[in-house]
Write an enzyme that holds these catalytic residues in place. Structure first.
Site, PDB file in Angstrom:
ATOM      1  N   HIS A 415     -11.528  -4.879  11.196  1.00 50.25           N
ATOM      2  CA  HIS A 415     -12.059  -3.707  10.508  1.00 50.25           C
ATOM      3  C   HIS A 415     -11.010  -3.135   9.570  1.00 50.25           C
ATOM      4  O   HIS A 415      -9.883  -2.859   9.997  1.00 50.25           O
ATOM      5  CB  HIS A 415     -12.494  -2.624  11.515  1.00 50.25           C
ATOM      6  CG  HIS A 415     -13.149  -1.451  10.849  1.00 50.25           C
ATOM      7  ND1 HIS A 415     -12.778  -0.155  11.060  1.00 50.25           N
ATOM      8  CD2 HIS A 415     -14.155  -1.409   9.936  1.00 50.25           C
ATOM      9  CE1 HIS A 415     -13.541   0.660  10.322  1.00 50.25           C
ATOM     10  NE2 HIS A 415     -14.380  -0.078   9.624  1.00 50.25           N
ATOM     11  N   GLU A 417     -11.020  -0.026   7.202  1.00 49.95           N
ATOM     12  CA  GLU A 417     -11.610   1.161   6.548  1.00 49.95           C
ATOM     13  C   GLU A 417     -10.625   1.587   5.460  1.00 49.95           C
ATOM     14  O   GLU A 417      -9.535   2.058   5.759  1.00 49.95           O
ATOM     15  CB  GLU A 417     -11.822   2.287   7.568  1.00 49.95           C
ATOM     16  CG  GLU A 417     -12.267   3.605   6.969  1.00 49.95           C
ATOM     17  CD  GLU A 417     -13.521   3.506   6.115  1.00 49.95           C
ATOM     18  OE1 GLU A 417     -14.597   3.307   6.669  1.00 49.95           O
ATOM     19  OE2 GLU A 417     -13.410   3.620   4.862  1.00 49.95           O
ATOM     20  N   HIS A 485     -19.064  -2.051   3.966  1.00 51.77           N
ATOM     21  CA  HIS A 485     -19.779  -0.788   4.144  1.00 51.77           C
ATOM     22  C   HIS A 485     -19.486   0.148   2.977  1.00 51.77           C
ATOM     23  O   HIS A 485     -18.406   0.108   2.399  1.00 51.77           O
ATOM     24  CB  HIS A 485     -19.417  -0.148   5.485  1.00 51.77           C
ATOM     25  CG  HIS A 485     -20.263  -0.701   6.596  1.00 51.77           C
ATOM     26  ND1 HIS A 485     -21.031   0.085   7.417  1.00 51.77           N
ATOM     27  CD2 HIS A 485     -20.500  -1.978   6.970  1.00 51.77           C
ATOM     28  CE1 HIS A 485     -21.686  -0.684   8.259  1.00 51.77           C
ATOM     29  NE2 HIS A 485     -21.382  -1.949   8.020  1.00 51.77           N
ATOM     30  N   GLU A 486     -20.466   0.951   2.650  1.00 49.26           N
ATOM     31  CA  GLU A 486     -20.424   1.877   1.504  1.00 49.26           C
ATOM     32  C   GLU A 486     -20.155   1.185   0.174  1.00 49.26           C
ATOM     33  O   GLU A 486     -19.438   1.726  -0.677  1.00 49.26           O
ATOM     34  CB  GLU A 486     -19.387   3.002   1.712  1.00 49.26           C
ATOM     35  CG  GLU A 486     -19.642   3.881   2.905  1.00 49.26           C
ATOM     36  CD  GLU A 486     -19.097   3.306   4.195  1.00 49.26           C
ATOM     37  OE1 GLU A 486     -18.091   2.585   4.143  1.00 49.26           O
ATOM     38  OE2 GLU A 486     -19.680   3.565   5.247  1.00 49.26           O
ATOM     39  N   GLU A 504     -23.709  -2.724   3.742  1.00 53.22           N
ATOM     40  CA  GLU A 504     -24.471  -1.579   4.231  1.00 53.22           C
ATOM     41  C   GLU A 504     -25.327  -1.054   3.080  1.00 53.22           C
ATOM     42  O   GLU A 504     -26.461  -1.487   2.908  1.00 53.22           O
ATOM     43  CB  GLU A 504     -23.513  -0.528   4.772  1.00 53.22           C
ATOM     44  CG  GLU A 504     -24.218   0.576   5.531  1.00 53.22           C
ATOM     45  CD  GLU A 504     -23.261   1.673   5.952  1.00 53.22           C
ATOM     46  OE1 GLU A 504     -23.464   2.216   7.038  1.00 53.22           O
ATOM     47  OE2 GLU A 504     -22.326   2.011   5.194  1.00 53.22           O
ATOM     48  N   GLU A 510     -26.861   3.822  12.359  1.00 53.74           N
ATOM     49  CA  GLU A 510     -25.788   4.708  12.819  1.00 53.74           C
ATOM     50  C   GLU A 510     -26.068   6.186  12.539  1.00 53.74           C
ATOM     51  O   GLU A 510     -25.513   7.049  13.200  1.00 53.74           O
ATOM     52  CB  GLU A 510     -24.458   4.299  12.189  1.00 53.74           C
ATOM     53  CG  GLU A 510     -24.412   4.496  10.682  1.00 53.74           C
ATOM     54  CD  GLU A 510     -23.133   3.922  10.052  1.00 53.74           C
ATOM     55  OE1 GLU A 510     -22.674   2.862  10.501  1.00 53.74           O
ATOM     56  OE2 GLU A 510     -22.607   4.543   9.106  1.00 53.74           O
TER      57      GLU A 510
HETATM   58  C1  NOJ Z   1     -18.909   4.225   8.075  1.00 51.48           C
HETATM   59  C2  NOJ Z   1     -19.448   2.909   8.503  1.00 51.48           C
HETATM   60  O1  NOJ Z   1     -20.766   2.730   8.076  1.00 51.48           O
HETATM   61  C3  NOJ Z   1     -19.342   2.844  10.004  1.00 51.48           C
HETATM   62  O2  NOJ Z   1     -19.981   1.695  10.488  1.00 51.48           O
HETATM   63  C4  NOJ Z   1     -17.899   2.907  10.376  1.00 51.48           C
HETATM   64  O3  NOJ Z   1     -17.790   2.915  11.776  1.00 51.48           O
HETATM   65  C5  NOJ Z   1     -17.245   4.171   9.834  1.00 51.48           C
HETATM   66  N1  NOJ Z   1     -17.524   4.303   8.441  1.00 51.48           N
HETATM   67  C6  NOJ Z   1     -15.742   4.190  10.030  1.00 51.48           C
HETATM   68  O4  NOJ Z   1     -15.150   3.228   9.221  1.00 51.48           O
END
Ligand code: NOJ
Ligand code: CA
Length: 716
Positions: A415, A417, A485-486, A504, A510
């Protein structure tokens, strides 16, 4: 690959219009039920129309550009030449809903020159498919146009009426909205609360702009989907709704200083796509967007493997544990040590517990979030990233986890982020991917929560479009599959980059964890909108449907348990999460069997029935096996779904395991009631499945053994 290419079969009259000024004769290209007409109107403006079965879909609509502040490329054109060809090719995707895809179209290219000084050249390429039309602009190499700025693209889609429309606002940074279903003329973003992070508000989107894929239905029952394909080096296209005229105009996402795109000739835009049918099921079955993308750039794809995965994740979303290791920035002690708060999710023991569950239940992958330092700084600041992607928290033993996962045959999913700090991630990426290679990570989930750095850029602008592609290419260099994601919503690029498994770019499951959730009909709309461009990491499979969010007993999933199972079939993705906690699965291992069994890669897909906003029923055949899986979902209304099993092999007996809503189930008051029934079925059986309000059903159909044939009843 079966390949038949027919070249230049166009009617001769197409070609005798050499340098024709002003209004031109219309050129008509027809394939099956689709008809495209192109001409220059009396102002010398390029104009097109689209018809389906002789009914207008797109009325005369203009094409063009505004570039370099003062140049308008929208009239006074002459045709220099035209050419056309036909292609009928079948290709095999690395993974997908079907194992073979037919790419059948007629192409028509018109080469234009502007009657002005200096005179600019522009080509428009149309592809007419059996299910719609795609077109793109090309700026050829030319003396007076090299490096240029796009101020606006002036593509119009003039519609025939005030269609029923499924829309989300044209936010430049997010697609994570609930859909509004309304007439086109009722599109208005001003009452929608915008998603925003941190200190700087995101820019206000145009009140009347919507995101694509835009799904519409006419009063006459035509289904129309407008999107784009192969979005590369260009901003995302939103659509501005001209309410009174029932027309749409392209609205490109700007950069930090308001320009739309920077191009250098030769350049081309993404394809603009119009998919149309009188059957909603045809929209879901369309492969036009994939077909408009370039073939795979990755030669050896043996390392790309669709998979299911679980994650140290839902417990973070629901507040049971945290991404952070310590409580707050202030909890850093004087010598800079992090002070643990004791409920950090990504600790070695907890990760091993998930590895054990995955290994025992044949779930190949495990995602762990909150394993690396930096979450305190970010979550308490919401201001850029503080991550290096190589430094684990003290309680995450990266080496021990690597060897434990290897021993248990579980693939770790990394992961990263980035906190939308894309410019820093550009620099860190190589190191981050080397780290993944070193510790046996086969896939990465990246994320872009927040306001983009470089400041002022947008998630859907040209700069970020290129950034996402850089990350996909870098991942591929390191043989890593990627789930973003995003990001911007997808446009079929997974054909070109088959390691781009999912993303995503919509409101995922979520949202039920940290907000009031999604509307009950949300998943009946997504396949017609967001999923048209590619797979979504929706994270289905929540079994504990109420009382899961810490401190928020009022939150609940807007779904029954059986519907959560059905989503594995109705929401196609080659990367499919089993999102709930191991203990919640252990409480329902009979239902979890469906998640264990269901495939993530398919030979064939049958869209059995579908209506956007109401219901979807899909049957899929597992790749290389004679197993079928069916998913059927409904919105807030209960319904009976009838599913003829005519796709099964004639003369064979199968066992069908039906995971359906319990007799008194409904999403609101009794979501966890389900029942499991087993029957013998053949290709003449037709299942009749009763779906609860907000419910669904999932069915696995596999060749029956002699014992099963003896023991089980034949389906009524
Ligand atoms: C948003 C993501 O959609 C989610 O899956 C993730 O856990 C959080 N951001 C933290 O990165
Ligand atoms: Ca509905």
């Amino acid at each position: 690959m079966i390949s038949k290419v027919y070249l230049l079969i166009a009617v001769i009259s197409l070609f005798n219009q050499f340098i024709y000024a002003g209004e031109s004769k219309p050129v008509v290209i027809t394939l099956s039920d689709i008809r495209l007409t192109f001409k220059l109107n009396k102002n010398g403006s390029p104009q097109y129309t689209v018809d389906f079965k002789n009914q207008p879909v797109i009325k005369p609509s203009l094409l063009g550009f505004h570039i370099n502040d003062s140049t308008h490329l929208d009239k006074n054109f002459q045709i220099i030449k035209m050419d056309s060809s036909m292609v009928d090719v079948t290709w095999k995707p690395v993974w997908g809903e079907v194992s073979q895809i037919r790419n059948h179209y007629k192409q028509f290219t018109v080469h234009l020159i502007q009657n002005a000084k200096p005179s600019f050249l522009i080509n428009i390429i149309f592809r007419v498919f059996e299910d719609g039309v795609g077109f793109r602009y090309e700026f050829p190499l030319q003396p007076h146009l090299t490096y240029f700025i796009v101020n606006d693209e002036l593509t119009q889609f003039n519609l025939t009426g005030d269609h029923k429309t499924f829309w989300i606002p044209g936010d430049y940074d997010s697609n994570e909205y609930e859909y509004t279903t309304s007439r086109l003329s009722k599109v208005d973003n001003s009452k929608i609360k915008l998603i925003s992070f941190g200190t700087r508000e995101r820019s206000e989107p145009d009140k009347y702009a919507v995101q694509t894929p835009l799904m519409m239905k006419t009063d006459a029952g035509l289904y129309i989907n407008i999107h784009e394909a192969a979005l590369v080096n260009y901003p995302s296209m939103q659509l501005h709704v001209n309410k009174s005229a029932h027309s749409l105009t392209s609205d490109l996402v700007p950069d930090a200083i308001g320009n739309k795109a920077y191009l250098r000739t030769p350049a081309k835009t993404p394809w603009r796509t119009i998919i149309v049918s009188d059957k909603a099921t045809d929209i879901l079955a369309s492969k036009m967007i994939l077909n408009l993308n370039e073939p795979s750039t990755i030669k050896n794809t043996s390392w790309i493997k669709p998979m299911k995965y679980i994650g140290v994740w839902w417990e973070l979303q629901t507040g049971l544990r945290s991404w952070t290791y310590s409580n707050h920035l202030d909890s850093l002690s004087e010598d800079g040590e992090l002070v643990p708060h004791g409920h950090h999710g990504a600790n070695t023991a907890n990760v091993k517990r998930y590895i054990d569950f995955a290994s025992k239940n044949d779930i190949p992958g495990l995602l762990v979030e909150g394993w690396n330092t930096g979450w305190e700084e970010w979550i308490f600041n919401w201001n850029g990233g503080h991550y290096d992607f190589v430094t684990p928290y003290p309680d995450f033993d990266v080496k021990a986890i690597e060897s434990y996962a290897k021993k248990k045959d579980v693939q770790m999913i990394m992961h990263n982020e980035t906190a939308a700090d894309a410019s820093t991630y550009d620099i860190q990426m190589d190191t981050a991917f080397q780290f993944m290679n070193k510790y046996g990570y086969k896939a990465v989930k990246t994320g872009y929560v927040g306001n983009i750095i470089p400041r002022g850029e947008h998630h859907d602008g040209q700069w970020m479009i290129n950034h996402y592609i850089r990350s996909i290419e870098k991942a591929s260099d390191h043989h890593i599959m990627i789930d973003i994601h995003e990001p911007v919503r997808p446009t079929g690029l997974s054909r070109t980059y088959p390691n781009f498994m999912a993303c995503e770019a919509a409101r995922g499951n979520e949202w039920h964890a940290f907000s009031t959730g999604n509307a009950v009909d949300h998943e009946t709309i997504l396949p017609f909108t967001r999923l048209m461009g590619g797979p979504m990491d929706y994270t289905p499979g929540i079994f504990k449907l109420r009382n899961y969010a810490k401190d928020h007993p009022e939150r609940q999933m807007h779904s029954t348990l059986a519907k959560q199972l059905a989503l594995y079939v109705t929401m196609y993705s080659p990367l499919q999460m089993a999102a709930d906690l191991p203990e919640n699965y252990e409480a329902h291992m009979d239902a979890f069997q469906f998640i264990k069994d269901v495939a993530v890669d398919w030979d064939d897909t049958k869209i059995v029935e579908a209506e956007p906003g109401d219901y979807i029923t899909i049957a899929r055949k597992e790749k290389g096996k004679n197993n079928w899986f069916v998913g059927t979902i409904t919105d807030e209304n209960s319904r009976t779904s009838t599913i003829p099993l005519s796709f099964l092999d004639a003369g064979k007996k199968y066992i069908a395991v039906i995971y359906g809503d319990g007799d008194n189930a409904n999403w609101k008051n009794n979501p966890e009631a389900y029942k499991i029934e087993k029957y013998i079925v053949t290709n003449s059986s037709a299942l009749k499945l009763k779906l609860a309000e907000g419910g669904g059903a999932a069915v696995s159909i596999m060749p029956a053994t002699a014992d099963q044939i003896k023991q089980l009843k034949v389906y009524p």
